[in-house]
Scaffold this motif. Sequence first.
Motif, short mmCIF file in Angstrom:
data_model
loop_
_atom_site.label_atom_id
_atom_site.label_comp_id
_atom_site.label_asym_id
_atom_site.label_seq_id
_atom_site.Cartn_x
_atom_site.Cartn_y
_atom_site.Cartn_z
N UNK A 30 38.19 38.45 48.77
CA UNK A 30 38.43 37.48 47.71
C UNK A 30 37.39 37.62 46.60
N UNK A 31 36.12 37.75 46.98
CA UNK A 31 35.06 37.91 45.98
C UNK A 31 35.23 39.21 45.19
N UNK A 32 35.62 40.28 45.86
CA UNK A 32 35.82 41.56 45.16
C UNK A 32 36.94 41.44 44.14
N UNK A 33 38.01 40.73 44.47
CA UNK A 33 39.12 40.54 43.52
C UNK A 33 38.72 39.66 42.35
N UNK A 34 37.82 38.69 42.59
CA UNK A 34 37.41 37.78 41.52
C UNK A 34 36.65 38.50 40.42
N UNK A 35 35.91 39.56 40.76
CA UNK A 35 35.08 40.23 39.76
C UNK A 35 35.71 41.49 39.18
N UNK A 36 36.93 41.79 39.58
CA UNK A 36 37.64 42.91 38.95
C UNK A 36 38.09 42.48 37.56
N UNK A 37 38.21 43.44 36.64
CA UNK A 37 38.69 43.06 35.29
C UNK A 37 40.12 42.54 35.35
N UNK A 38 40.40 41.55 34.51
CA UNK A 38 41.73 40.94 34.47
C UNK A 38 42.69 41.86 33.71
N UNK A 39 43.94 41.83 34.14
CA UNK A 39 44.95 42.68 33.50
C UNK A 39 46.18 41.84 33.20
N UNK A 40 46.50 41.71 31.93
CA UNK A 40 47.69 40.97 31.53
C UNK A 40 48.50 41.83 30.57
N UNK A 41 49.77 42.01 30.87
CA UNK A 41 50.65 42.79 30.01
C UNK A 41 51.34 41.83 29.04
N UNK A 42 51.41 42.20 27.77
CA UNK A 42 52.03 41.36 26.74
C UNK A 42 53.52 41.69 26.67
N UNK A 43 54.24 41.27 27.70
CA UNK A 43 55.68 41.52 27.77
C UNK A 43 56.41 40.55 26.85
#
Length: 165
Positions: A30-43
Amino acid sequence: MNNTKNTESERMNFWEKLYIPEIARGLGLTLAEMFKPKFTRQYPEERWEPEGSYRGRPVLVNEESGERCVACGLCSRVCPALAIEVQAGETEREKERFPTKFEINMLRCIYCGFCEEVCPEEAIVMSKDYELVFQSQDDAIMDKEKLLVPVAQLQDRLEFLRQYR
């Protein structure tokens, strides 16, 4: 009776009984996922281009000489959702048979890919199309004209199928 005791409490060691290592591993993920860069596609401005392994809506392969389908009917027999209807006709050409009627009810289709797996001619493949919108139930029944796609647009999928069959 030959009952030997093999209960869960006998198989687990002390640390496994406490579940602490598993809880710590879950928290670490959970902590590893929290600090990964966010990815949002502008669909829909930024479209996603699927790989060749993606299974979108089923389509019929249309070659320059015509459709590949020989109307054997295997796809309709193997379809667990009974979404495919094929009626065969005869022709004077080399392949002898062709589908006079080929319909897929996209409201019933579950994208399992069984039709693609069973097709001996590679005539029906799963495309990359993932945007399906229907105004009525009749619009969801796709006939042969809507299903035929040029072979050039399906090269990724056909190469994927040849590689993993």
